[in-house]
Motif scaffolding. Structure first.
Motif, mmCIF file in Angstrom:
data_model
loop_
_atom_site.group_PDB
_atom_site.id
_atom_site.type_symbol
_atom_site.label_atom_id
_atom_site.label_comp_id
_atom_site.label_asym_id
_atom_site.label_seq_id
_atom_site.Cartn_x
_atom_site.Cartn_y
_atom_site.Cartn_z
ATOM 1 N N LYS A 244 1.129 -0.904 -0.003
ATOM 2 C CA LYS A 244 -0.002 -0.176 0.306
ATOM 3 C C LYS A 244 1.105 1.145 -0.028
ATOM 4 O O LYS A 244 0.221 2.138 -0.352
ATOM 5 C CB LYS A 244 -0.953 0.133 0.901
ATOM 6 N N GLU A 245 2.425 0.960 0.822
ATOM 7 C CA GLU A 245 3.105 2.455 1.141
ATOM 8 C C GLU A 245 4.087 2.909 -0.643
ATOM 9 O O GLU A 245 3.347 3.752 -1.265
ATOM 10 C CB GLU A 245 3.962 2.182 1.921
ATOM 11 N N GLN A 246 3.633 1.676 -1.118
ATOM 12 C CA GLN A 246 4.516 2.197 -2.778
ATOM 13 C C GLN A 246 3.710 2.272 -3.443
ATOM 14 O O GLN A 246 4.582 3.019 -4.367
ATOM 15 C CB GLN A 246 5.336 0.211 -3.158
ATOM 16 N N ALA A 247 2.336 1.653 -3.534
ATOM 17 C CA ALA A 247 1.421 2.399 -4.588
ATOM 18 C C ALA A 247 0.594 3.867 -3.688
ATOM 19 O O ALA A 247 0.851 4.543 -5.006
ATOM 20 C CB ALA A 247 0.269 0.859 -4.607
ATOM 21 N N GLU A 248 0.783 4.462 -2.923
ATOM 22 C CA GLU A 248 0.674 5.366 -2.847
ATOM 23 C C GLU A 248 2.384 6.146 -3.145
ATOM 24 O O GLU A 248 1.385 7.427 -4.051
ATOM 25 C CB GLU A 248 0.198 5.428 -1.117
ATOM 26 N N ALA A 249 2.940 5.535 -2.983
ATOM 27 C CA ALA A 249 4.445 6.978 -3.326
ATOM 28 C C ALA A 249 4.380 6.485 -4.693
ATOM 29 O O ALA A 249 4.344 7.809 -5.265
ATOM 30 C CB ALA A 249 5.655 5.822 -2.873
ATOM 31 N N ALA A 250 3.440 5.350 -5.698
ATOM 32 C CA ALA A 250 3.783 5.757 -7.287
ATOM 33 C C ALA A 250 2.871 6.345 -7.126
ATOM 34 O O ALA A 250 2.937 7.307 -8.192
ATOM 35 C CB ALA A 250 3.137 4.152 -7.925
ATOM 36 N N ALA A 251 1.956 6.298 -6.818
ATOM 37 C CA ALA A 251 0.400 7.753 -7.200
ATOM 38 C C ALA A 251 0.835 8.723 -7.053
ATOM 39 O O ALA A 251 0.641 9.995 -8.206
ATOM 40 C CB ALA A 251 -1.044 7.259 -6.499
ATOM 41 N N ALA A 252 1.452 9.681 -5.974
ATOM 42 C CA ALA A 252 1.746 10.657 -4.878
ATOM 43 C C ALA A 252 2.581 10.814 -6.645
ATOM 44 O O ALA A 252 3.076 12.234 -6.909
ATOM 45 C CB ALA A 252 2.693 10.563 -3.944
ATOM 46 N N GLU A 253 3.783 10.290 -7.064
ATOM 47 C CA GLU A 253 4.520 10.715 -8.059
ATOM 48 C C GLU A 253 3.861 10.844 -9.721
ATOM 49 O O GLU A 253 4.308 11.981 -9.871
ATOM 50 C CB GLU A 253 5.997 9.317 -8.274
ATOM 51 N N GLN A 254 3.035 9.909 -9.793
ATOM 52 C CA GLN A 254 2.164 10.529 -11.301
ATOM 53 C C GLN A 254 1.964 11.083 -10.549
ATOM 54 O O GLN A 254 1.490 12.354 -11.271
ATOM 55 C CB GLN A 254 1.685 9.108 -11.060
ATOM 56 N N ARG A 255 0.287 11.865 -9.968
ATOM 57 C CA ARG A 255 0.030 12.918 -9.448
ATOM 58 C C ARG A 255 1.220 14.428 -9.230
ATOM 59 O O ARG A 255 0.464 15.497 -10.480
ATOM 60 C CB ARG A 255 -0.329 13.562 -7.981
ATOM 61 N N ARG A 256 2.118 14.165 -8.724
ATOM 62 C CA ARG A 256 3.226 15.427 -9.322
ATOM 63 C C ARG A 256 3.486 15.212 -10.692
ATOM 64 O O ARG A 256 3.790 16.691 -11.525
ATOM 65 C CB ARG A 256 4.411 14.865 -8.226
ATOM 66 N N GLN A 257 3.919 14.513 -11.339
ATOM 67 C CA GLN A 257 3.796 14.277 -12.818
ATOM 68 C C GLN A 257 3.095 15.398 -13.608
ATOM 69 O O GLN A 257 3.408 15.635 -14.414
ATOM 70 C CB GLN A 257 4.234 12.967 -13.036
ATOM 71 N N GLU A 258 1.816 15.113 -13.440
ATOM 72 C CA GLU A 258 0.745 15.679 -13.996
ATOM 73 C C GLU A 258 0.738 17.015 -13.539
ATOM 74 O O GLU A 258 0.676 17.591 -14.415
ATOM 75 C CB GLU A 258 -0.726 14.373 -13.766
ATOM 76 N N ALA A 259 0.875 17.332 -12.245
ATOM 77 C CA ALA A 259 0.748 18.598 -12.194
ATOM 78 C C ALA A 259 1.470 19.047 -12.429
ATOM 79 O O ALA A 259 1.667 20.476 -13.221
ATOM 80 C CB ALA A 259 0.721 18.553 -10.151
ATOM 81 N N LEU A 260 3.353 18.702 -12.652
ATOM 82 C CA LEU A 260 4.017 19.504 -13.156
ATOM 83 C C LEU A 260 3.985 19.303 -15.052
ATOM 84 O O LEU A 260 4.418 20.446 -15.267
ATOM 85 C CB LEU A 260 5.445 18.216 -13.380
ATOM 86 N N ALA A 261 3.484 18.652 -15.165
ATOM 87 C CA ALA A 261 2.647 18.418 -17.060
ATOM 88 C C ALA A 261 1.795 19.273 -17.709
ATOM 89 O O ALA A 261 1.869 20.675 -17.832
ATOM 90 C CB ALA A 261 2.400 17.485 -17.488
ATOM 91 N N ALA A 262 0.650 19.387 -16.604
ATOM 92 C CA ALA A 262 -0.546 20.549 -16.254
ATOM 93 C C ALA A 262 0.798 21.608 -16.088
ATOM 94 O O ALA A 262 -0.685 22.833 -17.069
ATOM 95 C CB ALA A 262 -1.441 20.126 -15.327
ATOM 96 N N ALA A 263 1.693 22.424 -15.364
ATOM 97 C CA ALA A 263 1.476 23.533 -14.996
ATOM 98 C C ALA A 263 2.523 24.296 -16.578
ATOM 99 O O ALA A 263 2.856 25.229 -16.889
ATOM 100 C CB ALA A 263 3.100 23.421 -13.980
#
Length: 493
Positions: A244-263
């Protein structure tokens, strides 16, 4: 608990005058081991935490742990080496066929080049300057010059192709040499692993002979069976948290990358709008300048007396000059670059450990209920829920199978645990997503490593009787959200 290291050269091996060249296989192998180190360390710590929660009471099966792990590792490495050997032999065959084809092509190209040179020699080998100064018929000179240009181009193309093929032959030769060295390396490692396997099997047989009575007694102890169940529950619980921790970390990283792409996209759009606004403003300003110039010219024209036509005497007003149109101002300007905010520019993508996230989509495993194939061919000896003597009930099933029988993954997923554990011997767990796990215990050998993705039907282990089990076979469980469920509702035995 000591863990036997497989594939390592003996420490006492005599030093050679010159170390053998490191093959591509060795480099890739070292890189793979380095990549796995992070998750292996986490899982080793997780196993130690599970062991801390139970009694320090000695278990006779623990004496077998080192030899059983070593036998498992040796079997896995031998299987991997056999696969590598097969792949390398196939590569050598492809390289040999390619080398033969290139050799034939080079022979043909050399013959063509020789023929061209011979024809040029027979033709007199006239150079262009001599031909131009010959004073001959201009049509003939032009025709001969064109022919010479054609021959020169053909020679250049042929030479270029010949050089390329010669380079390919050299490259193939290097690859073939590397492949032969890899095969020698594989054969050497196979000999080492077979020696380890023979030694550890003999060691385990001797230990079993001396421990048979203690193992028999401990198998009957109710407390021992309960501790095994608690140990498995603790392992599943801690693994679920880690996943679960790894899945959350992966999801957080994906959100960060998506936010970066959106910015970045937003900044680019803002820059585009700003550039268009500036262009529109410049166009408006230019139009205003043209209008002012038109008015100025009209005033000057109004001050001049009208022109008189000498023939008719008619007076014609002085025409108002049209302002000269200016060149476009936008085409030669550098594009406005998007200014990405500092937050969007910060922190490059983080490289995670080997993910323990499942290789199946959420809900995929649940849709396979009642359709899964048995993990091993054998006889069902114990069913889910049946009493284990006077002890706790079975949380899974035990399938009797010959030692070494292939154990296959019941569905696609990812290996999240593959090591020896008290009460279960060589144990492998596969995560199928949506908090479903399949568990395979008492294996003779574990053929997959932690972090490996598997498909349904892939061999992942071989059946055995490790962990102090009396009979050879496979202990099999399915768990959902940490709770054991009846495999009979899932698997067609």
């Amino acid at each position: 608990m000591a863990v036997a290291t497989c594939g390592a050269a003996p420490a006492s091996a005599p030093a050679t005058a010159s170390a053998p060249r490191q093959t591509e296989r060795s480099k890739q192998k070292a890189l793979a081991e380095k990549t796995r180190a992070g998750i292996q360390q986490k899982l080793a710590e997780l196993k130690r935490e599970v062991s801390k929660t139970e009694s320090e009471r000695e278990d006779a099966a623990d004496t077998l742990a080192e030899s059983e792990e070593a036998i498992s590792d040796a079997n896995r490495v031998l299987r991997e080496l056999a696969n590598e050997q097969s792949d390398t032999n196939a590569s050598v065959a492809v390289l040999a066929a390619s080398q033969e084809q290139l050799g034939a092509t080079i022979v043909s190209q050399k013959q063509q080049l020789a023929r061209l040179l011979r024809e040029q020699y027979v033709a007199g080998n006239e150079d262009r300057i001599k031909l131009l100064l010959s004073g001959d018929n201009p049509n003939r000179i032009n025709r001969d010059l064109q022919l010479m240009a054609y021959v020169s181009k053909a020679q250049a193309r042929l030479l270029g192709s010949l050089h390329g093929n010669l380079a390919a032959v050299a490259s193939n030769r290097d690859k073939a040499e590397n492949a032969r060295e890899e095969l020698d390396e594989i054969a050497r490692e196979e000999r080492e692993q077979k020696a380890v396997l023979v030694k550890e099997k003999a060691r385990r047989a001797a230990l079993l002979g001396s421990l048979s009575e203690r193992l028999s007694e401990q198998r009957k102890e109710i407390g021992g069976l309960e501790r095994d169940e608690q140990r498995m529950a603790g392992l599943v619980d801690k693994l679920s948290k880690l996943i679960k921790e790894q899945a959350e970390a992966a999801a957080a990283e994906q959100r960060r990358q998506e936010a970066l792409a959106a910015a970045r996209a937003k900044a680019a759009e803002q820059a585009r709008l700003l550039a268009e606004a500036k262009k529109a403003e410049r166009r408006a300003e230019r139009e205003r300048e043209r209008e002012r110039e038109r008015e100025r010219l009209a005033r000057e024209a109004a001050k001049k007396p009208p022109k008189t036509d000498p023939r008719t005497g008619a007076k014609t007003p002085v025409p108002v000059p049209v302002p000269v149109p200016m060149d476009p101002i936008d085409d030669d300007e550098a594009p406005v670059l998007a200014q990405v905010p500092e937050k969007a520019q910060a922190a490059p993508p983080r490289k995670p450990d080997i993910a323990l996230a499942p290789a199946m989509l959420d809900g995929a495993f649940a849709s396979l209920r009642g359709k899964l194939r048995a993990p091993v061919s054998g006889k069902l000896a114990a069913r889910f829920g049946a009493k284990r003597g006077s002890g706790p009930s079975w949380k899974g099933m035990f399938i009797k199978a010959a030692e070494g029988s292939e154990v296959r993954a019941v569905a696609g997923g990812r290996v999240v645990f593959a090591r020896w554990m008290r009460g279960f011997g060589n144990l492998i767990l596969v995560d199928h997503g949506s908090e479903y796990l399949s568990i395979y215990g008492n294996n003779q050998a574990l053929l997959k490593r932690e972090g490996d993705a598997v498909k349904g039907g892939d061999p992942i282990a071989s059946a055995g009787n490790t962990g102090g089990n009396e009979e050879s076979g496979l202990y099999f469980e399915i768990r959902h959200k940490g709770a054991a469920v009846d495999p009979a509702g899932w698997v067609n035995f």
